[in-house]
Design a protein around this motif. Structure first.
Motif, PDB file in Angstrom:
ATOM      1  N   LEU A  56       0.821  -1.212   0.000  1.00 32.20           N
ATOM      2  CA  LEU A  56       0.000   0.000   0.000  1.00 32.20           C
ATOM      3  C   LEU A  56       0.854   1.260   0.000  1.00 32.20           C
ATOM      4  O   LEU A  56       0.510   2.261  -0.634  1.00 32.20           O
ATOM      5  N   VAL A  57       1.991   1.213   0.696  1.00 29.75           N
ATOM      6  CA  VAL A  57       2.841   2.400   0.815  1.00 29.75           C
ATOM      7  C   VAL A  57       3.675   2.612  -0.445  1.00 29.75           C
ATOM      8  O   VAL A  57       3.736   3.725  -0.991  1.00 29.75           O
ATOM      9  N   PHE A  58       4.331   1.550  -0.946  1.00 29.69           N
ATOM     10  CA  PHE A  58       5.295   1.712  -2.040  1.00 29.69           C
ATOM     11  C   PHE A  58       4.737   1.342  -3.415  1.00 29.69           C
ATOM     12  O   PHE A  58       5.378   1.625  -4.427  1.00 29.69           O
ATOM     13  N   ALA A 173      14.606  -1.077  -9.372  1.00 30.56           N
ATOM     14  CA  ALA A 173      13.592  -0.914  -8.339  1.00 30.56           C
ATOM     15  C   ALA A 173      14.163  -0.130  -7.171  1.00 30.56           C
ATOM     16  O   ALA A 173      15.331  -0.271  -6.825  1.00 30.56           O
ATOM     17  N   SER A 174      13.348   0.696  -6.577  1.00 37.06           N
ATOM     18  CA  SER A 174      13.788   1.447  -5.403  1.00 37.06           C
ATOM     19  C   SER A 174      13.886   0.514  -4.209  1.00 37.06           C
ATOM     20  O   SER A 174      13.434  -0.631  -4.245  1.00 37.06           O
ATOM     21  N   GLY A 175      14.511   1.030  -3.122  1.00 34.78           N
ATOM     22  CA  GLY A 175      14.637   0.219  -1.925  1.00 34.78           C
ATOM     23  C   GLY A 175      13.294  -0.215  -1.382  1.00 34.78           C
ATOM     24  O   GLY A 175      13.117  -1.359  -0.966  1.00 34.78           O
ATOM     25  N   GLY A 176      12.320   0.701  -1.397  1.00 35.04           N
ATOM     26  CA  GLY A 176      10.991   0.380  -0.885  1.00 35.04           C
ATOM     27  C   GLY A 176      10.309  -0.705  -1.690  1.00 35.04           C
ATOM     28  O   GLY A 176       9.689  -1.623  -1.138  1.00 35.04           O
ATOM     29  N   LEU A 181       8.600  -6.408  -2.376  1.00 30.95           N
ATOM     30  CA  LEU A 181       8.586  -7.659  -3.124  1.00 30.95           C
ATOM     31  C   LEU A 181       9.228  -8.787  -2.326  1.00 30.95           C
ATOM     32  O   LEU A 181       8.735  -9.921  -2.307  1.00 30.95           O
ATOM     33  N   GLY A 182      10.338  -8.477  -1.648  1.00 29.66           N
ATOM     34  CA  GLY A 182      10.989  -9.487  -0.818  1.00 29.66           C
ATOM     35  C   GLY A 182      10.089  -9.937   0.322  1.00 29.66           C
ATOM     36  O   GLY A 182      10.018 -11.127   0.645  1.00 29.66           O
ATOM     37  N   MET A 183       9.385  -8.984   0.936  1.00 30.03           N
ATOM     38  CA  MET A 183       8.471  -9.315   2.025  1.00 30.03           C
ATOM     39  C   MET A 183       7.333 -10.194   1.507  1.00 30.03           C
ATOM     40  O   MET A 183       6.855 -11.096   2.212  1.00 30.03           O
ATOM     41  N   THR A 184       6.904  -9.953   0.277  1.00 29.12           N
ATOM     42  CA  THR A 184       5.837 -10.756  -0.315  1.00 29.12           C
ATOM     43  C   THR A 184       6.296 -12.197  -0.514  1.00 29.12           C
ATOM     44  O   THR A 184       5.543 -13.148  -0.252  1.00 29.12           O
ATOM     45  N   GLU A 226      13.599   5.530   8.691  1.00 32.69           N
ATOM     46  CA  GLU A 226      14.981   5.399   8.239  1.00 32.69           C
ATOM     47  C   GLU A 226      15.185   6.014   6.865  1.00 32.69           C
ATOM     48  O   GLU A 226      16.258   6.554   6.562  1.00 32.69           O
ATOM     49  N   MET A 227      14.174   5.950   6.014  1.00 32.67           N
ATOM     50  CA  MET A 227      14.281   6.606   4.713  1.00 32.67           C
ATOM     51  C   MET A 227      14.413   8.120   4.881  1.00 32.67           C
ATOM     52  O   MET A 227      15.175   8.781   4.175  1.00 32.67           O
ATOM     53  N   ILE A 228      13.675   8.686   5.849  1.00 34.93           N
ATOM     54  CA  ILE A 228      13.799  10.114   6.141  1.00 34.93           C
ATOM     55  C   ILE A 228      15.198  10.421   6.657  1.00 34.93           C
ATOM     56  O   ILE A 228      15.846  11.392   6.241  1.00 34.93           O
TER      57      ILE A 228
END
Length: 295
Positions: A56-58, A173-176, A181-184, A226-228
């Motif tokens: 939802l976020v990325f 692909a960006s880090g997010g 995708l890895g979490m999926t 952490e991105m901030i």
């Protein structure tokens, strides 16, 4: 100008500290779910809800990686899932702070093995000394569970794989998006395992809200913070502050779980922190500890 710089750096430091506090709070909450649904069920909820939140976020469907990157992403996701389940299995047997310190040996090993500087051997010695301090007496009143120690070190090995294959996922692909995708991938493997082993308990109203909270505290909030932070501080500074995480984990274990550590265990944690801190300061920022979402 100096005031603006100081303010942005202060914001970055606050974000890093809050990220570490939230993820260790999430780990403390997750440990309280173990009596209800076990480490496997807790891992399933954490990964499942984290994957949903990250999608939802990325919104990774907007910029999916190239075909050549998918093999690395799948292995990266398997390392991420392995790290989560092994870490939860470990802290079911040993205190949270010690589990994080032992797991930290994974990224620390990646950084130190990539170094060609002889002086980094000192930081290797600090890390080894910290681990050895936790191992000698496995039968005393304050002894650690041997299997818990092995599982935490195995989680660290998976964290090392997470770093190495994360770097191989390509620049498209960006880090997010990569983490989403890895979490999926991790969720696709471990959510069915949790569902099979825990059954209907996994979707009870007593458990689901806590599982969602664990996913948010362990993924969405710390990763965003952490991105901030990385936008306003150097990668070396980021890595230095992240080195403090084992101590924050130990404090979270004391506050939320009433886990008391001995003087020798605190010394062991401090040696691992010293090794990580020294490696960060001498590597010129090359060995950034990856986002806390990885834990």
């Amino acid at each position: 100008m100096a005031r603006t710089f100081d303010n942005t750096l202060l914001l970055a430091i606050i974000c890093v500290l809050l990220a570490m506090i939230t993820i260790q709070s999430g780990a403390s909450l997750a440990k309280q779910l173990f009596p209800l649904i076990g480490p496997d069920g807790t891992t399933a909820l954490r990964l499942g809800f984290s994957a949903i939140v990250l999608w939802l976020v990325f919104r990774p469907w907007r910029a999916l990686p190239n075909k050549g990157d998918w093999q690395a992403i799948i292995i990266y996701g398997l390392c991420l899932g392995g790290m989560n389940i092994l870490f939860y299995l470990a802290i079911a047997r040993i205190p949270l702070g010690i589990g994080v310190a032992l797991e930290f040996t994974g990224p620390l090993a990646v950084a130190l093995l990539a170094s060609r500087r002889k002086r980094d051997l000192f930081w290797v010695a600090c890390a080894i000394a910290g681990i050895l301090l936790l191992l000698p007496d496995m039968h005393g009143a304050d002894a650690l569970d041997p299997l818990g120690v092995i599982l935490a070190l195995a989680a660290g090995a998976c964290w090392a794989g997470y770093i190495l294959f994360g770097k191989k996922t390509g620049s498209q692909a960006s880090g997010g998006i990569t983490v989403a995708l890895g979490m999926t991938v991790a969720a696709a493997v471990l959510v069915p395992v949790g569902a099979i082993t825990q059954g209907i308990a996994l979707v009870s109203w007593q458990v689901l809200p806590l599982g969602l909270l664990v996913g948010i505290l362990s993924s969405a909030i710390p990763y965003s913070l952490e991105m901030i932070a990385l936008r306003h501080m150097t990668s070396q500074n980021f890595s230095v502050f992240m080195s403090m995480e084992p101590a924050i984990a130990a404090l979270a274990g004391f506050v939320f779980l009433t886990e008391l550590l001995t003087v020798w265990q605190w010394l062991a944690i401090l040696l691992v922190i010293l090794a990580s801190l020294g490696s960060s300061l001498t590597a010129g920022g090359a060995n950034v500890v990856p986002p806390a979402i990885s834990e």
